[in-house]
Enzyme design. Sequence first.
Site, PDB file in Angstrom:
ATOM      1  N   CYS A   1      -1.718   2.302   7.250  1.00 19.91           N
ATOM      2  CA  CYS A   1      -1.120   1.190   6.517  1.00 19.91           C
ATOM      3  C   CYS A   1      -1.641  -0.177   6.923  1.00 19.91           C
ATOM      4  CB  CYS A   1       0.387   1.221   6.688  1.00 19.91           C
ATOM      5  SG  CYS A   1       0.906   1.115   8.398  1.00 19.91           S
TER       6      CYS A   1
ATOM      7  N   CYS B   1       3.408   8.360   1.268  1.00 18.99           N
ATOM      8  CA  CYS B   1       3.858   7.401   2.268  1.00 18.99           C
ATOM      9  C   CYS B   1       4.029   6.070   1.551  1.00 18.99           C
ATOM     10  CB  CYS B   1       2.794   7.311   3.364  1.00 18.99           C
ATOM     11  SG  CYS B   1       3.164   6.078   4.610  1.00 18.99           S
TER      12      CYS B   1
ATOM     13  N   HIS C   1       6.246   5.148  21.273  1.00 17.65           N
ATOM     14  CA  HIS C   1       4.964   4.630  21.761  1.00 17.65           C
ATOM     15  C   HIS C   1       4.885   4.308  23.253  1.00 17.65           C
ATOM     16  CE1 HIS C   1       4.106   4.642  17.588  1.00 17.65           C
ATOM     17  NE2 HIS C   1       4.455   3.418  17.287  1.00 17.65           N
TER      18      HIS C   1
ATOM     19  N   GLU D   1       0.822  -1.209   0.000  1.00 18.76           N
ATOM     20  CA  GLU D   1       0.000   0.000   0.000  1.00 18.76           C
ATOM     21  C   GLU D   1       0.855   1.258   0.000  1.00 18.76           C
ATOM     22  OE1 GLU D   1      -2.773  -0.091   3.253  1.00 18.76           O
ATOM     23  OE2 GLU D   1      -3.225  -2.204   2.893  1.00 18.76           O
TER      24      GLU D   1
ATOM     25  N   CYS E   1       4.205  -5.463  16.025  1.00 22.84           N
ATOM     26  CA  CYS E   1       3.581  -4.489  16.932  1.00 22.84           C
ATOM     27  C   CYS E   1       2.088  -4.816  17.061  1.00 22.84           C
ATOM     28  CB  CYS E   1       3.768  -3.067  16.405  1.00 22.84           C
ATOM     29  SG  CYS E   1       5.501  -2.598  16.265  1.00 22.84           S
TER      30      CYS E   1
ATOM     31  N   CYS F   1       5.389  -7.495   7.369  1.00 18.24           N
ATOM     32  CA  CYS F   1       6.377  -6.991   8.322  1.00 18.24           C
ATOM     33  C   CYS F   1       6.564  -8.023   9.428  1.00 18.24           C
ATOM     34  CB  CYS F   1       5.872  -5.673   8.928  1.00 18.24           C
ATOM     35  SG  CYS F   1       6.997  -4.921  10.118  1.00 18.24           S
TER      36      CYS F   1
ATOM     37  N   CYS G   1      -0.711  -2.793  15.009  1.00 17.13           N
ATOM     38  CA  CYS G   1      -0.462  -2.512  13.586  1.00 17.13           C
ATOM     39  C   CYS G   1      -1.020  -3.612  12.686  1.00 17.13           C
ATOM     40  CB  CYS G   1       1.039  -2.363  13.365  1.00 17.13           C
ATOM     41  SG  CYS G   1       1.472  -2.014  11.652  1.00 17.13           S
TER      42      CYS G   1
ATOM     43  N   SER H   1       9.523   5.179  16.231  1.00 15.31           N
ATOM     44  CA  SER H   1       8.238   4.783  16.805  1.00 15.31           C
ATOM     45  C   SER H   1       8.485   4.368  18.251  1.00 15.31           C
ATOM     46  CB  SER H   1       7.644   3.625  15.997  1.00 15.31           C
ATOM     47  OG  SER H   1       7.407   4.055  14.682  1.00 15.31           O
TER      48      SER H   1
END
Length: 338
Positions: free
Chosen positions: A331, A103, A214, A90, A114, A110, A117, A212
Amino acid sequence: MRDLKSMTFDEIAGVVTACGEKPFRARQLFEWMGKGVDDFDEITNLPAAMLDKMKQSYYVSYVKIEKKLVSRLDGTVKYLFRLRDGEYIESVVMHYKHGYSICISTQAGCNMGCTFCASTRGGKHRDLTAGEMLSQIYTAQKDLCIRVSNVVLMGMGEPLDNYKQTVRFLQLVGCEQGLHIGMRHISLSTCGLVDQIQKLQTLRLQITLSISLHAPNDTIRRQLMPVAKKWSIQQLIDACKAYIDETGRRISFEYAVVKDVNDSDACAVELAGLLKGMLCHINLIPVNQIENGNCMRPDMNRIHRFEALLQQHGLNTTIRRTLGADIAASCGQLRGNR
Ligand code: SAH
């Protein structure tokens, strides 16, 4: 088979010589790649015999539009692209006052895991080539008849888990014969692979590095991000400080605010203590709830209070604007549905 669109000028020169062609053909071929061609057939001023020979060992990477969604709220465009081998990725194009920003993805899937995500569900399928990263920009530009001015490596995948191709992409995207986008217009977001950050720093690129984060401490970070089990926050922050010293660039910390997990006043104060005195910016992201996920978005009052607390402690903080809310622009959500 090797991807010509992922090659530097010197590499293309080597290929041309190896094919027994005149050296000036290298310049021509590199310029065609810089125009973003998706296939040998689009190349018009090179001998057919040369191209036929090249086709035996080389290919030109591309991304094809499988699906396109345009937000009725703000014009944000989201693409689901199909790759040569049938993988899906994407990209999102956003329109800001200063121009268009894209982006892009760096991997199909991946491995970082996480919890909040969507891109990481199902793990990593494969790394993208630099040419496939560039192609996302070329294809979006052609489709929308625009020039993109900013690129963020914040789509699917962990760019520093695909270090070689990502760095190659950064080399090629700035080329005058190609997209010619300067390093200061590029952001790279990582979940915090400390050893790779240390490697990246030696290149002294003028990109913006986004981390990232968080969470303000390891306990909370480990709940959200498996990578936090490998490197502690302290190791990450030390790497960031070294990175800033080496490159002179401000780091941007991403903080996805999750209800009852990392959104308390105490978290804000702890975060402020952690980042005190650093050349940095904090970007608060109201977490996007994903299907079957258990990370909830706090109400906006809570997020504004969190921002105010950080600001009171002298930290440069903003809340990320939500764009493309009606098209699931964040995403992984489109690919996941597929
Ligand atoms: N792997 C890289 C880049 C891709 S993710 C990284 O981790 O930084 C891009 C950003 O979106 C990261 O900050 C990521 O943590 C964040 N993100 C992912 N899913 C999200 C969600 N559901 N809500 C809010 N932010 C999310």
